[in-house]
Design a protein around this motif. Structure first.
Motif, PDB file in Angstrom:
ATOM      1  N   GLN A  91       8.605 -32.707  32.675  1.00  0.00           N
ATOM      2  CA  GLN A  91       8.356 -32.025  31.193  1.00  0.00           C
ATOM      3  C   GLN A  91       8.905 -32.902  30.335  1.00  0.00           C
ATOM      4  OE1 GLN A  91       7.363 -28.070  30.944  1.00  0.00           O
ATOM      5  NE2 GLN A  91       8.822 -27.859  32.874  1.00  0.00           N
ATOM      6  N   PRO A  92       8.307 -33.061  28.888  1.00  0.00           N
ATOM      7  CA  PRO A  92       9.283 -33.625  27.830  1.00  0.00           C
ATOM      8  C   PRO A  92      10.376 -32.447  27.579  1.00  0.00           C
ATOM      9  CG  PRO A  92       6.686 -33.633  27.126  1.00  0.00           C
ATOM     10  CD  PRO A  92       7.063 -32.588  28.719  1.00  0.00           C
ATOM     11  N   TYR A  93      11.221 -33.004  26.879  1.00  0.00           N
ATOM     12  CA  TYR A  93      12.332 -32.388  26.327  1.00  0.00           C
ATOM     13  C   TYR A  93      11.895 -31.015  25.585  1.00  0.00           C
ATOM     14  CZ  TYR A  93      16.915 -31.306  24.203  1.00  0.00           C
ATOM     15  OH  TYR A  93      18.136 -30.739  23.739  1.00  0.00           O
ATOM     16  N   THR A 140      15.220 -33.776  30.831  1.00  0.00           N
ATOM     17  CA  THR A 140      14.041 -32.943  31.176  1.00  0.00           C
ATOM     18  C   THR A 140      14.253 -31.836  31.680  1.00  0.00           C
ATOM     19  OG1 THR A 140      11.764 -32.913  32.203  1.00  0.00           O
ATOM     20  CG2 THR A 140      13.642 -34.157  33.446  1.00  0.00           C
ATOM     21  N   SER A 141      13.344 -30.961  32.136  1.00  0.00           N
ATOM     22  CA  SER A 141      13.475 -29.562  32.403  1.00  0.00           C
ATOM     23  C   SER A 141      13.712 -29.721  34.172  1.00  0.00           C
ATOM     24  CB  SER A 141      12.252 -28.466  32.254  1.00  0.00           C
ATOM     25  OG  SER A 141      12.378 -27.444  33.051  1.00  0.00           O
ATOM     26  N   ALA A 142      14.523 -28.660  34.660  1.00  0.00           N
ATOM     27  CA  ALA A 142      14.371 -28.657  36.279  1.00  0.00           C
ATOM     28  C   ALA A 142      13.206 -28.269  36.834  1.00  0.00           C
ATOM     29  CB  ALA A 142      15.930 -27.608  36.631  1.00  0.00           C
ATOM     30  N   PHE A 143      12.227 -28.038  35.939  1.00  0.00           N
ATOM     31  CA  PHE A 143      10.825 -27.657  36.395  1.00  0.00           C
ATOM     32  C   PHE A 143       9.854 -28.577  36.061  1.00  0.00           C
ATOM     33  CE2 PHE A 143      13.239 -23.684  36.118  1.00  0.00           C
ATOM     34  CZ  PHE A 143      13.017 -23.022  37.557  1.00  0.00           C
ATOM     35  N   GLN A 144       9.024 -28.890  36.827  1.00  0.00           N
ATOM     36  CA  GLN A 144       7.778 -29.922  36.591  1.00  0.00           C
ATOM     37  C   GLN A 144       6.857 -29.188  35.924  1.00  0.00           C
ATOM     38  OE1 GLN A 144       6.304 -32.285  39.972  1.00  0.00           O
ATOM     39  NE2 GLN A 144       8.199 -31.551  41.234  1.00  0.00           N
ATOM     40  N   ARG A 145       5.812 -29.909  35.444  1.00  0.00           N
ATOM     41  CA  ARG A 145       4.660 -29.186  34.707  1.00  0.00           C
ATOM     42  C   ARG A 145       3.952 -28.322  35.415  1.00  0.00           C
ATOM     43  NH1 ARG A 145       2.955 -32.214  29.946  1.00  0.00           N
ATOM     44  NH2 ARG A 145       4.200 -33.955  29.508  1.00  0.00           N
ATOM     45  N   ASN A 146       3.889 -28.415  36.951  1.00  0.00           N
ATOM     46  CA  ASN A 146       3.310 -27.242  37.699  1.00  0.00           C
ATOM     47  C   ASN A 146       4.113 -26.119  38.052  1.00  0.00           C
ATOM     48  OD1 ASN A 146       4.968 -28.701  39.616  1.00  0.00           O
ATOM     49  ND2 ASN A 146       3.479 -29.534  40.846  1.00  0.00           N
ATOM     50  N   GLY A 147       5.319 -26.199  37.478  1.00  0.00           N
ATOM     51  CA  GLY A 147       6.092 -24.945  37.895  1.00  0.00           C
ATOM     52  C   GLY A 147       7.114 -25.173  39.092  1.00  0.00           C
ATOM     53  N   GLU A 148       6.888 -26.241  39.714  1.00  0.00           N
ATOM     54  CA  GLU A 148       7.752 -26.638  40.982  1.00  0.00           C
ATOM     55  C   GLU A 148       8.959 -27.240  40.603  1.00  0.00           C
ATOM     56  OE1 GLU A 148       5.858 -28.817  43.887  1.00  0.00           O
ATOM     57  OE2 GLU A 148       4.196 -27.006  44.116  1.00  0.00           O
ATOM     58  N   TYR A 149      10.023 -27.170  41.234  1.00  0.00           N
ATOM     59  CA  TYR A 149      11.241 -27.911  41.033  1.00  0.00           C
ATOM     60  C   TYR A 149      10.985 -29.413  40.740  1.00  0.00           C
ATOM     61  CZ  TYR A 149      14.050 -23.611  41.240  1.00  0.00           C
ATOM     62  OH  TYR A 149      14.737 -22.251  40.897  1.00  0.00           O
ATOM     63  N   ILE A 176      13.009 -48.583  42.141  1.00  0.00           N
ATOM     64  CA  ILE A 176      12.932 -47.620  43.193  1.00  0.00           C
ATOM     65  C   ILE A 176      14.116 -46.615  43.329  1.00  0.00           C
ATOM     66  CG2 ILE A 176      11.934 -49.647  44.708  1.00  0.00           C
ATOM     67  CD1 ILE A 176      14.479 -49.717  46.304  1.00  0.00           C
ATOM     68  N   LEU A 177      15.046 -46.686  42.531  1.00  0.00           N
ATOM     69  CA  LEU A 177      16.234 -45.939  42.124  1.00  0.00           C
ATOM     70  C   LEU A 177      16.299 -45.334  40.885  1.00  0.00           C
ATOM     71  CD1 LEU A 177      18.814 -48.457  44.272  1.00  0.00           C
ATOM     72  CD2 LEU A 177      17.377 -46.541  45.188  1.00  0.00           C
ATOM     73  N   SER A 178      15.166 -45.175  40.139  1.00  0.00           N
ATOM     74  CA  SER A 178      15.147 -44.917  38.719  1.00  0.00           C
ATOM     75  C   SER A 178      14.105 -43.610  38.844  1.00  0.00           C
ATOM     76  CB  SER A 178      14.875 -45.726  37.721  1.00  0.00           C
ATOM     77  OG  SER A 178      15.943 -46.760  37.846  1.00  0.00           O
ATOM     78  N   PRO A 179      14.202 -42.879  37.862  1.00  0.00           N
ATOM     79  CA  PRO A 179      15.297 -42.797  36.732  1.00  0.00           C
ATOM     80  C   PRO A 179      16.449 -41.955  37.098  1.00  0.00           C
ATOM     81  CG  PRO A 179      13.401 -41.183  36.042  1.00  0.00           C
ATOM     82  CD  PRO A 179      13.085 -41.816  37.518  1.00  0.00           C
ATOM     83  N   ALA A 180      17.560 -41.959  36.315  1.00  0.00           N
ATOM     84  CA  ALA A 180      18.550 -40.987  36.304  1.00  0.00           C
ATOM     85  C   ALA A 180      17.982 -39.686  35.902  1.00  0.00           C
ATOM     86  CB  ALA A 180      19.796 -41.435  35.623  1.00  0.00           C
ATOM     87  N   LEU A 181      18.182 -38.555  36.379  1.00  0.00           N
ATOM     88  CA  LEU A 181      17.656 -37.083  35.685  1.00  0.00           C
ATOM     89  C   LEU A 181      18.756 -36.162  35.310  1.00  0.00           C
ATOM     90  CD1 LEU A 181      15.220 -36.807  38.955  1.00  0.00           C
ATOM     91  CD2 LEU A 181      14.474 -37.731  36.737  1.00  0.00           C
ATOM     92  N   ILE A 182      18.451 -35.728  34.153  1.00  0.00           N
ATOM     93  CA  ILE A 182      19.415 -34.841  33.608  1.00  0.00           C
ATOM     94  C   ILE A 182      18.513 -33.489  33.222  1.00  0.00           C
ATOM     95  CG2 ILE A 182      21.088 -34.315  31.664  1.00  0.00           C
ATOM     96  CD1 ILE A 182      20.038 -38.181  32.726  1.00  0.00           C
TER      97      ILE A 182
END
Length: 783
Positions: A179-181, A235-244, A268-274
């Motif tokens: 998801q967007p910020y 981004t959020s810890a949740f995807q658009r579909n509500g899954e982690y 293949i090793l991207s992105p870093a996720l925050i």
């Protein structure tokens, strides 16, 4: 040493090295010893907090299904100089690449910590507003994200992505749609607050990498997952579909490490996720975690100490000199720096953070000023020849770097100079540089004065007498005295400001060392002659305050009344102030306390204009409780043009007189239209309305809810009920804040927000926390 570890989540980091080859015997022996250590740690009763992750190392290695994956893991374990302390949290993903599961304790949930969080966020938002005002972005994305660059034109980039991202299989991460910020309840667009948070996150990460040949940017590059671009997705810890998202249930940040410079594509090793929502949506922490995860992408491991795998915040003698390593957990530190382990009981004393990063980004930023007299650069007098004030901006790149500047004096005068690091502030300051400044005589050798502060990051040399000639100012990095003596990580951006005026100083200065006692004093805010004037009983007659020196102290408001008695009269009210001191806002209400106009820009000065013969109430307040001196001007025109209009200034809020605009949660005054637990800055109660908000229960904890508002707009009261609508707690004071607490209601709670005499309130802010019950028993507090 005193250590504090701050973070709201677990950070998971994935590691990679070169392409896989089968290990030789000595490599196998090293891997076997590491796995044996993991098994012993798993069996040991004295294993550290990360023991679950330690057992994961052994379990994951044994579960690898292919020889190729085992070869990748074996190659990495044999070559990487992983600190032994990090073994507690290493796992192995299915392709053989190592990852870290980094567990941090939750930050304190007490009232003092909550107040600190609000204070830090407030200061960050105020600084972001000033920054946008003084340095407008290079543009905006179609979604409204401001474009900023720390070193535009550099081939190497760190792209901070706030716009969401979809992994359809191009990365080793599981497929996801991020998801967007979004830190408020509206996911359709970015609010002003979210934009300010983005700028804060970018600025803090940009400061961490300021000394390198690297452009930290919010503008999406054409190719943002290539050999020279690091992609950091906030981004959020949740995807658009509500899954982690990957490890979103336990992680605050996720990143492969050492992804550049090998024969596989970094994509293949991207992105870093925050994950911002796993980090309390706290911009100060998110910015540090962006730097931390980027550090892993560049090949860095963790910096720990005798207290654990992550060195936390080392407390100093003041709010300005607490310290922590970026690859630790420096989330409460005023100064966060890259480290080479040059501090007490370091677990990773052989990792040279700065050298490793420089090797991946093409080295350091080009030096703007030389390291000696011969390379000194002349300061700038922005107001032209003959002016007294000068400035300069520079960067300290590494421990051996110093910047020399020269000031030309035409006659006997007074020289005063101050150097400040970028983003310097107390507690979560955001700066990496601590400054030592030396003033040299015209020969470039004789020292006139030195400022090497204790307890602060800035340096200042009080006015000294100088004669005709060229004087030299040297800037270099210093230790975070007295917390950490090493100057290794003291790099980054600084601003030099000073004055050269005529006449000698009465008492010539000698060589000095500025200390905390002379540089950290916070001036006392002295009320103006109209205080108190923050409610209707003490309101100031506005026309009497025109053209006088007014002061708004922190967490205060000023309230003025302006009667307009002529038919069709047009009233214009302006306030004049400097953002360098504080960001003030201006609102005007009609006699029914409906908001008519507001001016809440990011610039100096604000103006509101209204028309109509009634009584108006003007409110001056600080953006996030800012403080500043100001003057007011009021112009009443009783002979308006034939067509009377109500002009709106450049502002963020304009409401038609007499109309109460519902917030986005309405209707929420009955079941089932109630709202589920929210924290929001922009809530509204219209007259004769109330809000119902549901909060779930929590085991072994106390629910604390706080509502903040301006009483003069409507006195808000709150009531906490159980689901059978039995009253558990209430708060009905006449202050600008109400708070209730509850525990023991297994089915949850209902909060009722109302106003005294149902007059409504156009704005209130609600926040809540679940805090641990210290007694371990059910308690209820009654106001």
């Amino acid at each position: 040493m005193v250590t504090i570890t701050w973070l709201c989540a677990v950070v998971v980091v994935v590691v990679a090295l070169s392409s896989p080859v089968w290990a030789e015997d000595n490599k196998k022996e090293k891997v076997e010893s590491i796995l044996k250590a993991a098994m012993l740690a798993k069996q040991s009763e004295k294993r550290q907090e990360g023991s679950l992750a330690t057992s994961r190392l052994l379990r994951d290695f044994e579960s690898l299904e292919t020889n190729e994956a085992k070869a990748v893991a074996t190659e990495q374990l044999s070559k990487l100089n992983i600190p032994e302390a990090d073994y507690n949290s290493i796992g192995i993903e299915k392709h053989g690449y190592l990852y870290y599961v980094d567990e941090f304790p939750l930050p304190p949930q007490d009232e003092e910590s909550g107040n600190r969080r609000r204070e830090v966020n407030g200061k960050d938002m105020e600084r972001a507003r000033r920054f946008i005002s003084s340095q407008p972005p290079n543009g905006f994305s179609p979604e409204g994200i401001p474009y900023y660059h720390s070193k535009k034109g550099s081939a190497h980039k760190l792209y901070i992505d706030f716009n969401g991202f979809e992994n359809t299989g191009q990365s080793y991460w599981p497929t996801f749609e991020a998801q967007p910020y979004n830190t408020d309840s509206d996911s359709s667009s970015f609010s002003e607050m979210e934009i300010l948070e983005m700028v804060t996150i970018w600025a803090r990460a940009a400061e961490s990498f300021a000394s390198f040949n690297l452009d930290v940017t919010t503008e999406k590059p054409n190719d943002f997952q290539n050999d020279v671009t690091l992609h950091a997705l906030v981004t959020s810890a949740f995807q658009r579909n509500g899954e982690y998202m990957p490890f979103g249930d336990v992680a605050g940040g996720v990143a492969f490490t050492n992804i550049f410079g090998f024969d596989y594509p970094p994509s293949i090793l991207s992105p870093a996720l925050i994950y911002h929502d796993q980090l309390a949506n706290w911009a100060a922490i998110i910015g540090i975690v962006v730097s931390h995860e980027a550090g892993h992408n560049y090949g860095l491991f963790h910096d720990g100490d005798e207290f654990g795998e992550y060195s936390g915040t080392w407390l100093g003698t003041s709010p300005y000199d607490s310290w922590g390593p970026i690859m630790g957990a420096p989330y409460g530190a005023a100064v966060a720096q890259w480290s080479n382990g040059d501090y007490g009981n370091a677990t990773n004393p052989f990792q040279d953070d700065i050298a490793i990063i420089a090797s991946k980004v093409g080295g350091f930023r080009q030096d703007e000023a030389g390291n000696d007299v011969g390379g000194a650069r002349t300061v700038s007098f922005p107001r032209g020849p003959g002016s007294t004030e000068f400035t300069a901006t520079g960067f300290i790149s590494n421990q051996s770097d110093s910047d020399w500047w020269k000031v030309v004096s035409q006659n006997v005068g007074r020289l005063h100079v101050k150097a400040s690091p970028f983003l310097s502030a107390e507690y979560f300051g955001g700066n990496t540089l601590v400054i030592k400044m030396t003033l040299y005589d015209t020969d470039g050798v004789t020292v006139i004065a030195v400022s090497n502060p204790t307890g602060v990051s800035t340096a200042e040399i009080e006015p000294v007498t100088v004669g005709t000639g060229t004087y030299f100012i040297a800037i270099e990095g210093a230790g975070v005295n007295p917390t950490v003596t090493s100057s290794y990580g003291s790099v980054g951006r600084y601003t030099l400001s000073g004055s050269l005026s005529s006449g000698a100083v009465d008492t010539p200065s000698t060589t000095t060392s500025t200390t905390a006692s002379t540089t950290t004093t916070t001036p006392i805010c002295l009320d103006d002659a109209f205080e108190p004037n923050n409610d209707l009983s003490t309101i100031t007659f506005g026309y009497s305050a025109v053209d006088t020196q007014l002061v708004l102290c922190r967490e205060d408001i000023d309230l003025f009344v302006f009667p307009v008695s002529c038919a069709g009269g047009r009233l214009k009210v302006s306030i004049y102030f400097s953002h360098d001191e504080g960001d003030l806002e201006l609102q005007i209400f009609d006699s029914a306390f409906n908001l008519v106009d507001a001016s809440e820009t990011g610039r100096d000065n604000e103006t509101v204009i209204v028309s109509g013969d009634t009584t108006y109430y003007v409110v001056v307040f600080g953006f996030f409780y800012a403080s500043a001196k100001y003057t007011m001007d009021a112009n009443l025109d009783c002979d308006p043009p034939s067509t009377t209009t109500s002009t709106t200034t450049t502002s963020t809020t304009t409401t038609t007189a007499g109309v109460c605009k519902d917030d986005i949660y309405e209707p929420n005054d009955e079941f089932p239209t109630h709202v589920f637990a929210i924290s929001d800055f922009n809530l509204t109660l219209c007259p004769n309305d109330f809000d119902l908000i549901y909060f779930p229960s929590c085991d072994g904890c106390i629910l604390k809810i706080r509502v903040s508002f301006l009483t003069y707009l409507g006195d808000v009261d709150i009531f906490l009920l159980d689901l059978e609508f039995n009253l558990l707690d209430s708060s009905t004071t006449t202050l600008n804040e109400e708070e209730v607490r509850g525990s023991g209601s297994s089915n949850g709670y209902v909060l009722v927000v109302n106003t005294f005499q149902n007059v409504g309130n156009p704005w209130y802010f609600l926040e809540y926390d679940n805090i641990t019950d210290p007694a371990g028993t059910t308690t209820t507090t009654t106001s």
